[in-house]
Design a protein around this motif. Structure first.
Motif, PDB file in Angstrom:
ATOM      1  N   TYR A  69       0.832  -1.193   0.000  1.00 23.27           N
ATOM      2  CA  TYR A  69       0.000   0.000   0.000  1.00 23.27           C
ATOM      3  C   TYR A  69       0.873   1.251   0.000  1.00 23.27           C
ATOM      4  N   GLU A  70       1.874   1.287   0.850  1.00 25.95           N
ATOM      5  CA  GLU A  70       2.777   2.445   0.904  1.00 25.95           C
ATOM      6  C   GLU A  70       3.560   2.584  -0.398  1.00 25.95           C
ATOM      7  N   LYS A  73       1.162   3.925  -3.033  1.00 25.76           N
ATOM      8  CA  LYS A  73       0.827   5.323  -2.728  1.00 25.76           C
ATOM      9  C   LYS A  73       1.983   6.250  -3.103  1.00 25.76           C
TER      10      LYS A  73
END
Length: 75
Positions: A69-70, A73
């Motif tokens: 996710y990071e 992102k």
């Protein structure tokens, strides 16, 4: 006493600045490398062995969701 505080702050700030500089350099080189690929695979050990010239495989064994996710992102 002031001299001691200044030396302590310098001693603590130097590694932080070196780490931040190294991180920024690695991040910029990674961004230029990732732009070469059309497809990016984020996954765990099940997708780790996918190899193709046009695919960037960012699979990490036992990778938790928040890592990908990071990554997604950020880039």
């Amino acid at each position: 006493m002031k001299k001691f505080i200044y030396k302590t702050l310098f001693f603590l700030a130097l590694p932080v600045m070196l780490y931040a500089g190294t991180f920024l350099i690695l991040k910029s080189t990674f961004k230029s490398e990732i732009r070469k690929f059309q497809t990016i695979i984020l996954g765990d050990s099940q997708t780790e062995n996918i190899k193709h010239a046009k695919i960037f495989n960012r699979s990490i064994e036992g990778s938790p969701y928040f890592v990908h996710y990071e990554f997604a992102k950020e880039f």
